[in-house]
Design a protein around this motif. Sequence first.
Motif, PDB file in Angstrom:
ATOM      1  N   ARG A  88      38.250  44.188  57.974  1.00 44.24           N
ATOM      2  CA  ARG A  88      39.307  44.955  58.636  1.00 44.24           C
ATOM      3  C   ARG A  88      38.616  45.787  59.715  1.00 44.24           C
ATOM      4  O   ARG A  88      37.654  46.479  59.467  1.00 44.24           O
ATOM      5  CB  ARG A  88      39.977  45.867  57.613  1.00 44.24           C
ATOM      6  CG  ARG A  88      41.148  46.681  58.159  1.00 44.24           C
ATOM      7  CD  ARG A  88      41.904  47.281  56.977  1.00 44.24           C
ATOM      8  NE  ARG A  88      42.449  48.599  57.227  1.00 44.24           N
ATOM      9  CZ  ARG A  88      43.664  48.835  57.734  1.00 44.24           C
ATOM     10  NH1 ARG A  88      44.438  47.848  58.077  1.00 44.24           N
ATOM     11  NH2 ARG A  88      44.091  50.071  57.914  1.00 44.24           N
ATOM     12  N   LEU A  89      39.145  45.653  60.892  1.00 45.97           N
ATOM     13  CA  LEU A  89      38.516  46.324  62.015  1.00 45.97           C
ATOM     14  C   LEU A  89      38.602  47.829  61.857  1.00 45.97           C
ATOM     15  O   LEU A  89      39.667  48.390  61.755  1.00 45.97           O
ATOM     16  CB  LEU A  89      39.219  45.904  63.311  1.00 45.97           C
ATOM     17  CG  LEU A  89      38.723  46.600  64.575  1.00 45.97           C
ATOM     18  CD1 LEU A  89      37.261  46.303  64.777  1.00 45.97           C
ATOM     19  CD2 LEU A  89      39.513  46.113  65.775  1.00 45.97           C
ATOM     20  N   GLU A  90      37.453  48.434  61.798  1.00 42.45           N
ATOM     21  CA  GLU A  90      37.447  49.896  61.639  1.00 42.45           C
ATOM     22  C   GLU A  90      36.779  50.555  62.830  1.00 42.45           C
ATOM     23  O   GLU A  90      35.711  50.142  63.238  1.00 42.45           O
ATOM     24  CB  GLU A  90      36.681  50.286  60.368  1.00 42.45           C
ATOM     25  CG  GLU A  90      37.565  50.555  59.158  1.00 42.45           C
ATOM     26  CD  GLU A  90      38.834  51.355  59.468  1.00 42.45           C
ATOM     27  OE1 GLU A  90      39.863  51.064  58.860  1.00 42.45           O
ATOM     28  OE2 GLU A  90      38.798  52.268  60.336  1.00 42.45           O
ATOM     29  N   ILE A  91      37.389  51.513  63.357  1.00 45.00           N
ATOM     30  CA  ILE A  91      36.748  52.246  64.435  1.00 45.00           C
ATOM     31  C   ILE A  91      36.231  53.551  63.845  1.00 45.00           C
ATOM     32  O   ILE A  91      37.017  54.414  63.461  1.00 45.00           O
ATOM     33  CB  ILE A  91      37.744  52.507  65.580  1.00 45.00           C
ATOM     34  CG1 ILE A  91      38.121  51.164  66.193  1.00 45.00           C
ATOM     35  CG2 ILE A  91      37.134  53.423  66.623  1.00 45.00           C
ATOM     36  CD1 ILE A  91      39.134  51.241  67.291  1.00 45.00           C
ATOM     37  N   PRO A  92      34.915  53.673  63.774  1.00 44.03           N
ATOM     38  CA  PRO A  92      34.353  54.879  63.160  1.00 44.03           C
ATOM     39  C   PRO A  92      34.553  56.052  64.100  1.00 44.03           C
ATOM     40  O   PRO A  92      34.504  55.903  65.307  1.00 44.03           O
ATOM     41  CB  PRO A  92      32.869  54.559  63.033  1.00 44.03           C
ATOM     42  CG  PRO A  92      32.610  53.578  64.101  1.00 44.03           C
ATOM     43  CD  PRO A  92      33.865  52.812  64.329  1.00 44.03           C
ATOM     44  N   VAL A  93      34.777  57.159  63.556  1.00 43.13           N
ATOM     45  CA  VAL A  93      35.089  58.288  64.406  1.00 43.13           C
ATOM     46  C   VAL A  93      34.157  59.445  64.138  1.00 43.13           C
ATOM     47  O   VAL A  93      33.959  59.841  63.000  1.00 43.13           O
ATOM     48  CB  VAL A  93      36.542  58.734  64.153  1.00 43.13           C
ATOM     49  CG1 VAL A  93      36.861  60.008  64.900  1.00 43.13           C
ATOM     50  CG2 VAL A  93      37.489  57.639  64.559  1.00 43.13           C
ATOM     51  N   ILE A  99      41.700  53.391  69.504  1.00 41.25           N
ATOM     52  CA  ILE A  99      42.603  54.109  68.600  1.00 41.25           C
ATOM     53  C   ILE A  99      42.280  53.698  67.163  1.00 41.25           C
ATOM     54  O   ILE A  99      42.533  52.564  66.773  1.00 41.25           O
ATOM     55  CB  ILE A  99      44.073  53.780  68.935  1.00 41.25           C
ATOM     56  CG1 ILE A  99      44.339  54.108  70.410  1.00 41.25           C
ATOM     57  CG2 ILE A  99      45.009  54.574  68.041  1.00 41.25           C
ATOM     58  CD1 ILE A  99      45.669  53.622  70.926  1.00 41.25           C
ATOM     59  N   PRO A 100      41.703  54.616  66.390  1.00 40.16           N
ATOM     60  CA  PRO A 100      41.336  54.282  65.013  1.00 40.16           C
ATOM     61  C   PRO A 100      42.551  53.815  64.211  1.00 40.16           C
ATOM     62  O   PRO A 100      43.678  54.242  64.471  1.00 40.16           O
ATOM     63  CB  PRO A 100      40.800  55.594  64.446  1.00 40.16           C
ATOM     64  CG  PRO A 100      40.436  56.408  65.628  1.00 40.16           C
ATOM     65  CD  PRO A 100      41.363  55.992  66.737  1.00 40.16           C
ATOM     66  N   THR A 101      42.277  52.925  63.248  1.00 36.92           N
ATOM     67  CA  THR A 101      43.359  52.324  62.467  1.00 36.92           C
ATOM     68  C   THR A 101      44.245  53.355  61.804  1.00 36.92           C
ATOM     69  O   THR A 101      45.468  53.206  61.782  1.00 36.92           O
ATOM     70  CB  THR A 101      42.767  51.412  61.382  1.00 36.92           C
ATOM     71  OG1 THR A 101      41.561  50.858  61.881  1.00 36.92           O
ATOM     72  CG2 THR A 101      43.731  50.298  61.060  1.00 36.92           C
ATOM     73  N   LYS A 102      43.646  54.434  61.280  1.00 38.61           N
ATOM     74  CA  LYS A 102      44.507  55.382  60.571  1.00 38.61           C
ATOM     75  C   LYS A 102      45.439  56.102  61.548  1.00 38.61           C
ATOM     76  O   LYS A 102      46.565  56.440  61.208  1.00 38.61           O
ATOM     77  CB  LYS A 102      43.681  56.362  59.736  1.00 38.61           C
ATOM     78  CG  LYS A 102      42.838  57.357  60.499  1.00 38.61           C
ATOM     79  CD  LYS A 102      42.270  58.353  59.487  1.00 38.61           C
ATOM     80  CE  LYS A 102      41.332  59.395  59.945  1.00 38.61           C
ATOM     81  NZ  LYS A 102      41.040  59.725  61.284  1.00 38.61           N
ATOM     82  N   ASP A 158      48.319  53.761  62.247  1.00 34.70           N
ATOM     83  CA  ASP A 158      49.312  53.816  61.166  1.00 34.70           C
ATOM     84  C   ASP A 158      50.223  55.028  61.344  1.00 34.70           C
ATOM     85  O   ASP A 158      51.443  54.936  61.225  1.00 34.70           O
ATOM     86  CB  ASP A 158      48.617  53.865  59.799  1.00 34.70           C
ATOM     87  CG  ASP A 158      47.844  52.580  59.509  1.00 34.70           C
ATOM     88  OD1 ASP A 158      46.910  52.604  58.687  1.00 34.70           O
ATOM     89  OD2 ASP A 158      48.190  51.546  60.126  1.00 34.70           O
TER      90      ASP A 158
END
Lengths: 547, 135, 348
Positions: free
Chosen positions: A464-469, B96-99, B102
């Motif tokens: 699942r593509l996750e963009i770390p922040v 844009i982060p997944t959370k 959502d």
Amino acid sequence: MDKANRKRWEEQFRQAELRQADFSSISGRELQPLYAAGDLGGFDPEAQLGYPGTYPFTRGVHPSMYRGKLWTMRQFSGMGTADQTNARYKFLLARGQTGLSVAFDNPTLYGRDSDHELSAGEVGRTGVAVDSLTDMERLFRDIPLEDISTSMTINAPAAWVFAMFLANAEKRGIPLAQLRGTLQNDILKEYIAQKEWIFPPEPHLRLITDLMAFSAEHVPSWNTISISGYHIREAGSTAGQELAFTLADGFAYVEHALRAGLDIDDFAPRLSFFFNSHMDFFEEVAKLRAARRIWARAMKDKYKAKSPRSWLCRFHVQTAGCSLTAQQPEVNIVRTALEALAGVLGGCQSLHTNSMDEALALPSEKAVEIALRTQQVIAYESGAANVIDPLGGAYYLEKLTDDLEREAEQYFARIDALGGVVPAIEKGFFQQEITRAAYQYQMAVSRKRKIVVGVNDFVNAEQRLEIPVLEIDESVERDQLRLLGDVRKRRDNAAVQARLAGLKTAAAGTENLMPRLLEAARVYATLGEISEALISVFGEYREKPIY
Amino acid sequence: MVQHKTKVIIAKPGLDGHDRGAKVVARALVEAGMEVVYLGLQQTPESIVRAALEEDADVIGLSILSGAHMTHFRRVRELMAKHRLEDRLLTGGGIIPTKDQDKLREFGVGRLFGPGDDIQDIVDYIRDWHSKHTR
Amino acid sequence: MISAVKKKGIGLKTKLPSSPATAGLWADFFQGSRLACARLITAVENRPELIPEIRHRLIPHLSGAVRVGITGPPGVGKSTVMAGLARRIIQDSHSLGIIAVDPSSPFTGGAFLGDRVRMQALDRDPRVFIRSMASREGHGGLSPAAPHAADILEAFGLDRILIETVGVGQVELDVLSCADLILLVLQPGTGDVIQSLKAGILEAADMILVNKADTAGTDSLLESLRFTFDISSRAAGTPPPPVLAASAVQDRGLDEVHRELEQRIRDILQSGRFHQKKRALLAKEITSSIREHLWGQFSALAKIREELPAVVERLARKRQSPYPYIRKVCSQVRIQYAKGRTSRGQSQ
């Protein structure tokens, strides 16, 4: 005898079964399967290569290159408030970084204060927020500016950000002549690619020449401009376009300074460049070598610079942010390593390696450490730094270098036909070329003619593509706004108004604006206030959308 | 019989100047037969929604790489409701982060796209949405 | 402010049925809803069969707004000129509609509409309504829906309508038919600028503006233009159109252009030309609508559409004249007034 051998190989190759793949370079350059001596047609190593540190500098700008001094490992960074960034700088210096590079937030890049309408939601997000001299003081607290060189990536408001930097040095008792560093200060590529401008081109060019003249006299070790191709490439250009448009910008600055009456050998030694290092390994090395040769020839033969230091194309390299993927981000470490190696083999003076997550968010400490270690492995373990221009003489590389030089010359002719860089910008020439190249590349990826590992092939379906922040939380904006309020309350507002009025008058005339900007900076005039004062004289620029 | 061409606003709110993605998407949509009002850089949510209103746009696409997406998407969605444009599609892309995606979906924002997404997917998404929501 | 401008009453009784597509919009429209205005423009773009009904509803509300067509080759700076003129028109207490037309791709049918951006300074002004349109099937760089969009904006209460097009096609058909005045924008260039213009465009223009007047070649272009008009106006016995110079991007020279424009507007109003044109357009609307209708009925009756491809193929192959066929078809259908009969052998 060799002709017969060659013919035999060609015949065998013709009969061989080939892989189904696109063998052109990432820039779309058609490539032969093999390059040999016969492909270089009339190659004269004396004229084309020379020796390191001698004209035309194809093999390097210094006689000893990395045997004398390694490239500066300069990781671009900045985030949140000045205090947070100051902490990150100390972290990096402790881990072996040898120079500082400041990244500013969007409002600062556009010359706006943190409380401007358009700044909402942007303060401290993609770099450090600087509103006034106070932020400069905090940014460099405890850092020995007289010993470390500092690069500041700032363009439209470069002159007054520089003024704040100088005012800070003054307050700390550091003589300006001891300061070493670079300002990006390259407005032409903003119109072409990065889009951070304030005024129309002419006033910006005037500010650049004013800064160059001021610096030559007061801050002689400072590189006043870093003529950039990095952003042009990030916007989607090919390698040839990056090379040509960057050098064309350089020529435009030279011509502008000459028209303003500066002596070429006074300012040219302080011009520096900034290139991208992308994935197509050999094309990048060739591009950097071609840059040195083209610049040297132009400066000596066309602009008649007498000092050999004026002929040097010294440059910083950053690995390509646009080549990094959000999918399987650890693989980016590999990409960055290859791109960094190309930068080194291309003879860069300083290098920034991207962190694996850098295209997505500001890098975590771990990620930035790996990026720095990548450079250290190249420098100390790979042997790449042991021999100068080690790829020189390779048939493929020399052919590519020649081809890129020729491609650039063709672009120079087209730009001249349009009337020069500024008219070409206004006609949308660069933007059209870049947008077309970007679209063609995207379509090639979409059709799987160009493979991007993890994105359109070798995909991990379950991932699942996750963009770390690196969370920049909203307290940063709140804190910065409070600080800005304090500055405005505690300073001598009458002095600020007086200095701004003086600045406006000077802007309407022709005097050098740097002393006025320095005066305004000293009394804590804010970035936005200075911008507004200048906008009232120079006007604002709106781009014609080129598609 | 003239078909209803999909009208799309493409804009970048705030101060982010990286418009490579926005331009590539705009061009892909035009190649797919859509009419794209390209507003470009330094737009405010107000100017974007005003354009959507006067242009009677079917779709608003925002490109945001600066991290300010929560602020901008929410504000545009509010203004769309205020001007009775809530039946139009608000989509876009960037970093844009997944959370956050959502959270925005709960706010009425459509699918969002990120780095590595195939432009054809974006074109298909908009085309499919419009064929299901012809006014 | 727009809703306060002249309204001629809502709820006009009409014999044309109100289609469901537009039924809900009219009340809102006449109360000044910008959304309703935008949606009506979309209707004339996408549903040309609704145009008669829409025209019918709008005509009583048309206030006599003046339509100015701004045309010229690509790249001369039309949008910047428009933005400069628009600001001045607003300052003069007018309300303004702007229709900016960009070409549709003949291959994909899509269009990149990038003119609106240039007028963003006007963006917050409630007295301005800006609409971008793709030229679609328009052959002269103007969308066939543009005149109807202009009607909508006029009925909405705007008293000046600026229409920007790329003047690369048959000007006579498009811009002339839609605009009351035509401003042709040119820029100095290498080579002969005038020669490279399409035939007719120079004669059609009411005003000529040489933009980017700070660049080289301005003086020689101005001279060529004045020379050209000198000859033609003496031959025709009419005064030559004003030829002006400006630099829109530096905002210089536009005051004069604006003044001249307003003068021409006064002229056409006073001389009756404005009204003559409206009458000519009305006549044309009637004849072309009837022609459309008659052709539709005729071709259906005579089943022309079905058999035409085969007929054409046969005639072309045998290299025969189409006139015998034409005569035959025409003789098969008799036109007469409806008195229980619409055609041979069929009663109503």
